[in-house]
Scaffold this active site. Structure first.
Site, mmCIF file in Angstrom:
data_model
loop_
_atom_site.group_PDB
_atom_site.id
_atom_site.type_symbol
_atom_site.label_atom_id
_atom_site.label_comp_id
_atom_site.label_asym_id
_atom_site.label_seq_id
_atom_site.Cartn_x
_atom_site.Cartn_y
_atom_site.Cartn_z
ATOM 1 N N ALA A 1 0.830 -1.215 0.000
ATOM 2 C CA ALA A 1 0.000 0.000 0.000
ATOM 3 C C ALA A 1 0.859 1.257 0.000
ATOM 4 O O ALA A 1 0.464 2.289 0.523
ATOM 5 C CB ALA A 1 -0.929 -0.011 1.206
ATOM 6 N N PHE B 1 18.779 18.617 -6.478
ATOM 7 C CA PHE B 1 19.031 17.324 -5.849
ATOM 8 C C PHE B 1 20.232 16.664 -6.517
ATOM 9 O O PHE B 1 20.546 16.972 -7.673
ATOM 10 C CB PHE B 1 17.789 16.424 -5.985
ATOM 11 C CG PHE B 1 17.203 16.006 -4.665
ATOM 12 C CD1 PHE B 1 16.458 16.896 -3.915
ATOM 13 C CD2 PHE B 1 17.415 14.717 -4.164
ATOM 14 C CE1 PHE B 1 15.912 16.516 -2.691
ATOM 15 C CE2 PHE B 1 16.877 14.328 -2.944
ATOM 16 C CZ PHE B 1 16.125 15.230 -2.210
ATOM 17 N N ASP C 1 9.569 -8.903 1.196
ATOM 18 C CA ASP C 1 8.704 -10.094 1.142
ATOM 19 C C ASP C 1 8.345 -10.487 -0.288
ATOM 20 O O ASP C 1 8.393 -11.670 -0.640
ATOM 21 C CB ASP C 1 7.410 -9.839 1.933
ATOM 22 C CG ASP C 1 7.678 -9.490 3.392
ATOM 23 O OD1 ASP C 1 8.743 -9.872 3.912
ATOM 24 O OD2 ASP C 1 6.824 -8.830 4.007
ATOM 25 N N GLN D 1 21.582 0.901 -2.649
ATOM 26 C CA GLN D 1 22.117 2.246 -2.431
ATOM 27 C C GLN D 1 22.311 2.535 -0.946
ATOM 28 O O GLN D 1 21.421 2.297 -0.142
ATOM 29 C CB GLN D 1 21.138 3.274 -3.002
ATOM 30 C CG GLN D 1 21.564 4.704 -2.788
ATOM 31 C CD GLN D 1 20.667 5.655 -3.564
ATOM 32 O OE1 GLN D 1 19.584 5.982 -3.124
ATOM 33 N NE2 GLN D 1 21.117 6.065 -4.730
ATOM 34 N N HIS E 1 22.679 5.550 1.522
ATOM 35 C CA HIS E 1 22.404 6.989 1.550
ATOM 36 C C HIS E 1 23.450 7.655 2.430
ATOM 37 O O HIS E 1 23.722 7.186 3.537
ATOM 38 C CB HIS E 1 20.994 7.220 2.103
ATOM 39 C CG HIS E 1 20.465 8.596 1.842
ATOM 40 N ND1 HIS E 1 21.021 9.711 2.421
ATOM 41 C CD2 HIS E 1 19.453 9.033 1.060
ATOM 42 C CE1 HIS E 1 20.346 10.782 1.996
ATOM 43 N NE2 HIS E 1 19.396 10.395 1.176
ATOM 44 N N LEU F 1 16.680 8.289 7.960
ATOM 45 C CA LEU F 1 17.006 9.198 6.868
ATOM 46 C C LEU F 1 16.977 10.662 7.277
ATOM 47 O O LEU F 1 16.021 11.131 7.886
ATOM 48 C CB LEU F 1 15.991 8.973 5.738
ATOM 49 C CG LEU F 1 16.113 9.867 4.507
ATOM 50 C CD1 LEU F 1 17.409 9.590 3.772
ATOM 51 C CD2 LEU F 1 14.930 9.634 3.583
ATOM 52 N N GLU G 1 18.305 14.216 1.532
ATOM 53 C CA GLU G 1 19.226 14.915 0.648
ATOM 54 C C GLU G 1 18.761 16.353 0.403
ATOM 55 O O GLU G 1 19.537 17.208 -0.048
ATOM 56 C CB GLU G 1 19.278 14.146 -0.679
ATOM 57 C CG GLU G 1 20.328 14.600 -1.637
ATOM 58 C CD GLU G 1 20.438 13.635 -2.823
ATOM 59 O OE1 GLU G 1 20.243 12.422 -2.620
ATOM 60 O OE2 GLU G 1 20.710 14.099 -3.924
ATOM 61 N N HIS H 1 19.760 2.017 2.028
ATOM 62 C CA HIS H 1 18.603 2.883 1.778
ATOM 63 C C HIS H 1 17.669 2.360 0.702
ATOM 64 O O HIS H 1 16.499 2.154 0.950
ATOM 65 C CB HIS H 1 19.122 4.272 1.395
ATOM 66 C CG HIS H 1 18.055 5.279 1.128
ATOM 67 N ND1 HIS H 1 17.109 5.598 2.070
ATOM 68 C CD2 HIS H 1 17.782 6.048 0.034
ATOM 69 C CE1 HIS H 1 16.295 6.525 1.563
ATOM 70 N NE2 HIS H 1 16.670 6.799 0.334
ATOM 71 N N GLU I 1 9.680 0.038 -5.657
ATOM 72 C CA GLU I 1 11.013 -0.412 -5.252
ATOM 73 C C GLU I 1 11.163 -1.926 -5.336
ATOM 74 O O GLU I 1 12.277 -2.434 -5.491
ATOM 75 C CB GLU I 1 11.316 0.081 -3.825
ATOM 76 C CG GLU I 1 12.779 -0.048 -3.443
ATOM 77 C CD GLU I 1 13.095 0.587 -2.093
ATOM 78 O OE1 GLU I 1 12.260 1.352 -1.577
ATOM 79 O OE2 GLU I 1 14.181 0.308 -1.563
ATOM 80 N N ARG J 1 20.427 4.892 -8.004
ATOM 81 C CA ARG J 1 19.259 5.736 -8.246
ATOM 82 C C ARG J 1 19.562 7.185 -7.872
ATOM 83 O O ARG J 1 20.249 7.447 -6.891
ATOM 84 C CB ARG J 1 18.081 5.245 -7.403
ATOM 85 C CG ARG J 1 16.867 6.154 -7.476
ATOM 86 C CD ARG J 1 15.678 5.607 -6.720
ATOM 87 N NE ARG J 1 15.838 5.596 -5.277
ATOM 88 C CZ ARG J 1 15.722 6.666 -4.488
ATOM 89 N NH1 ARG J 1 15.483 7.845 -5.001
ATOM 90 N NH2 ARG J 1 15.862 6.547 -3.176
#
Lengths: 577, 235
Positions: free
Chosen positions: A19, A123, A217, A236, A238, A248, A251, A348, A379, A390
């Protein structure tokens, strides 16, 4: 009693697992068409980890400076270290603007320019300010808005259900079996089309930005169903994980101008990426940080460096980066207005995952043979949009755009195909997993096995990798898999059995971690987030190709015959920032 | 960082086994920098696997782990134990049915959210690009969009406890968020829903919700603005 008369049997056109942004966007698309769409999630939808994304969603709106689709495309290709499939990126950038405007029309409270348009910030790895943002809670507002849209359009929700097996045979998806976490009991979901939007697999590491729920999963279920995974070694790290916690710090901080400093107070990125400095892509910055730490220039010689916001000033910090400010204050008692914030690289984002084509159809081999009725997005998937690394803000865009594309193709599929038949014993695999944990004779517990896996994945499969470390890890994973056979759980109750869920998740972690290590061992080059100290160069001659991995007879089998889609105008070049 | 001994008293309830909730005390050693969630994980992983609680993001954004600690509603993940000393008393959010231990039934909470039509309602066609919304217009709703639906507010609200029909602070805040969104045309529909004895008028400005909110949202203030809007609309 026949299966289709059982109480826990559900027959629904499209069943979506997960979800987060991808799952909800797909569900919305199917539901709007008038077909029945159900979302199965192990958490309440607004708890999904898309909500953890902070900094923005990429689209070349050109609201604050010049930008173009070509530029977004090239930045993404270069960021991927040329491993991404360029047909996927082309579709992605072509749909990205529509995705953002659509979100805005749904009511997403994007931060605004003075003249009332969607604001954009710089970014890492993007050559223009391309990140559309809502303060530093972009994922949160996108997730809540999509959930609300799904409520409006009567998407069915099965909240707090854990999927235990996919019903796939003869290259046809038939549905799945899930455990009702709240009440206990197995449920059969019989579907024309199934979407796996189960998110990433970062919980295999101890230091990670990922939520407890991100145990890969869907990825593990695909492997169990005899299907391949793609590029799993690419994970990745981070650069700005909160020290010790790994959570997190966006960035967006660097997008707004924050510095990263070593023990000498130096902006050390000048040594590693003089042109882009702190806004180099994440793989580059994480390697720089880890190098500083390894060479003794971490703060006080320890395993962290500083993220410094102080020069941005109180007003900008509180207006643009309030979440980051609160996190540092609550978790480390560090006041980001007055003090630099301790950070370290943190596991990450999962670039690897379930292989699929541009229509988000799951494929079962290098030739691209489709598994009928099975889809993947977000993902959990590997299309491959992000290749070996990424770019920040491309993930929310990926999840939403390919979620919508999945919804479109699932709707078409549902209109053209009837429900495929269920196997004779659909509950068998799922029931076996529960029975073993409840009725086994073993004395092992899940927690120490998971802790050992996570600690050592952080130690041996981190920013820098080498053959000796990874061989140690491989042996350890096999030992841990053996120990897992002896795991039983304390809790034998039906209602909200967290003990049981965590044990089931551990089986998944142990299963796909073996694929990560096997892929990383085999890939004797350094590309994007996968850096081998013993093979420090990218090797396009031998390794410009994807990794496919199956579990066959208990062993991981690798295949490197799936090439990368490269357009003539975007040939691989040396990657410098 | 040092290890300290703490005493953790947890309200336990397992349906089918326990007739009613009861307290259980765990005396354990944890790092002094631990959060409430670290303590629960330590108990669950090392001492008693049967303990149930919700958690996911660990970074105070998913809203899973709201619970009551020493009488205050907090997010377990962001709350350090040193706020409470070495004696902790942990129980589920008040006002909801307990499913097991610290896990409560939030279905009624989410059902109320749906009642206020929590989505942009448009009378006009959407533009080709974005709607124009000034920073000042956004400011009206900005803070209200930070709600993570953790239910800490509703569980702290004395008006909500005796009356399961009351929409409660979270759903009303969501109504505010859409009614005051410059792009929205659905104010009349929503005002009709909240202009009710179990709507915004059931808020008695007690401010418990504001104290409980982990995102420090001034919920009572927004509900007061909503009341003004309802009155203005009827004039």
């Amino acid at each position: 009693m026949k299966i289709d008369e059982a109480r826990n049997y559900h027959k629904i056109d499209a069943v979506i697992v997960g979800a987060g942004l991808a799952g909800l966007r797909a569900a919305l698309e199917v539901a709007k068409s008038g077909l029945a769409a159900a979302v199965i999630s192990k958490v309440y939808p607004t708890r999904s980890h898309s909500g953890g994304a902070q900094g923005g969603i990429a689209a070349a709106l050109a609201n604050v400076s010049e930008d173009s689709l070509e530029s977004h495309m090239f930045d993404t290709i270069k960021g991927s270290d040329y491993l991404a499939d360029q047909d996927i990126i082309e579709r992605f950038v072509n749909e990205a603007l529509k995705t953002v405007y659509e979100f805005e029309h749904m009511g997403v409270p994007f931060s605004r320019t003075e003249d009332g348009r969607i604001n954009q910030r710089p970014f890492g790895g993007h050559s223009s300010p391309r990140a559309c943002f809502a303060q530093d809670v972009t994922g949160h507002v996108l997730l809540h808005t999509l959930y609300e849209q799904c409520l409006q359009h009567n998407v069915l929700f099965f909240n707090e259900f854990q999927v235990l097996s996919l019903l796939v045979s003869d290259d046809v998806s038939r549905g799945l079996v899930a455990w009702d976490i709240r009440n206990g009991g197995l449920h059969i979901f019989h579907a024309r089309a199934v979407l796996l939007a189960t998110g990433g697999y970062g919980r295999a590491w101890k230091i990670t930005s990922n939520a407890h729920a991100n145990t890969g999963d869907g990825v593990a279920l695909v492997l169990e169903a005899g299907l391949p995974l793609e590029d799993m070694e690419f994970v990745q790290f981070h650069p700005t994980g909160l020290y010790k916690h790994g959570i997190l710090l966006s960035e967006a901080a660097r997008g707004e101008g924050a510095y990263i400093l070593n023990d000498k107070g130096e902006r050390f990125m000048k040594t590693y990426a003089a042109a882009k400095m702190e806004l180099a892509p994440r793989d580059v910055v994480s390697r720089a940080e880890q190098t500083e730490i390894n060479e003794g220039r971490g703060i006080g010689g320890k395993d962290y460096v500083y993220l410094d916001l102080r020069h941005l000033g109180r007003q900008k910090i509180l207006e643009r980066l309030p979440q980051i400010y609160d996190l540092a204050l609550n978790y480390l008692k560090v006041d980001g207005i007055k003090e630099a914030i301790p950070i370290q690289p943190t596991a990450h984002y999962s670039m690897g995952g379930i292989p699929a084509n541009v229509r988000t159809e799951v494929i079962k081999d290098a030739a691209g043979t489709v598994v009928k009725g099975l889809y993947t997005a977000g993902e959990a998937s590997c299309l491959s949009l992000h290749g070996a690394n990424r770019l920040g803000t491309n993930s929310l865009q990926d999840a939403a755009t390919f979620g919508r594309i999945a919804g479109i193709h699932m709707t078409e599929f549902c209109r053209e195909n009837n429900f495929a038949g269920l196997p004779a014993q659909p509950l068998e695999v799922a029931q076996g997993k529960i029975d073993r944990l409840w009725n086994g004779q073993g004395q092992e517990r899940h927690a120490p096995i998971r802790e050992k896996l996570q600690e050592n994945m952080t130690k041996y499969l981190g920013v820098f990798r080498n053959q000796d470390d990874m061989l140690k890890m491989l042996v350890m994973i096999k030992e841990l898999q053996e120990r897992y056979r002896q795991v039983t759980v304390d809790d034998h109750g039906d209602a909200f059995n967290l003990d049981l869920i965590e044990a089931l998740e551990l089986e998944n972690l142990l299963s796909f971690s073996e694929v990560i290590v096997e892929g990383a061992l085999a890939r004797q080059e350094s590309r994007g987030a996968h850096f081998r100290s013993d093979f420090p160069k990218r090797n396009d001659g031998e390794w410009l190709k994807h990794t496919l991995a199956w579990r066959r007879d208990g062993k991981i089998v690798l295949d490197f015959s799936k090439g990368v889609v490269i357009y003539p105008q975007y040939q691989p070049q040396e990657r410098k920032y | 960082m040092a290890m300290i001994d703490i005493s953790v008293k947890i309200l336990r309830y397992q349906p089918g086994k326990d007739e009613k909730p009861h307290w259980q005390v765990f005396n354990i050693a944890v790092e002094d920098e631990s959060t409430i969630l670290d303590v629960l994980n330590e108990i669950h992983w090392q001492h008693d696997g049967t303990l149930a609680y919700r958690r996911s993001c660990r970074s105070s954004i998913c809203g899973s782990c709201a619970m009551k600690v020493n009488g205050r509603n907090v997010l377990a993940c962001e709350t350090p134990i040193h706020r409470f000393g070495r004696k902790l008393k942990i129980e589920p959010l008040s006002g909801f049915d307990i499913i097991k231990d610290l896990v409560v039934d939030l279905d009624p909470f989410f059902a109320k959210l749906k009642r206020i039509r929590p989505y942009l309602i448009l009378d006009k066609p959407a533009p080709d690009k974005e709607f124009v919304q000034s920073p000042e217009q956004l400011e009206q709703i900005g803070e209200s969009t930070l709600c993570i639906l953790c239910a800490a507010c509703s569980a702290a609200c004395p008006s909500s406890w005796p009356n399961s029909e009351y929409l409660g602070p979270a759903a009303l805040l969501k109504a505010y968020r859409f009614i005051f969104d410059s792009r929205d045309d659905g104010a009349d529909q929503r005002i009709e829903i909240v202009n009710d004895k179990n709507g915004v008028w059931r808020c008695h400005t007690i401010f418990n919700c504001v104290e409980a909110c982990p995102k420090k949202i001034q919920i009572t203030e927004y509900l007061s603005r909503l009341k003004v809007k309802v009155v203005e609309n009827s004039l």
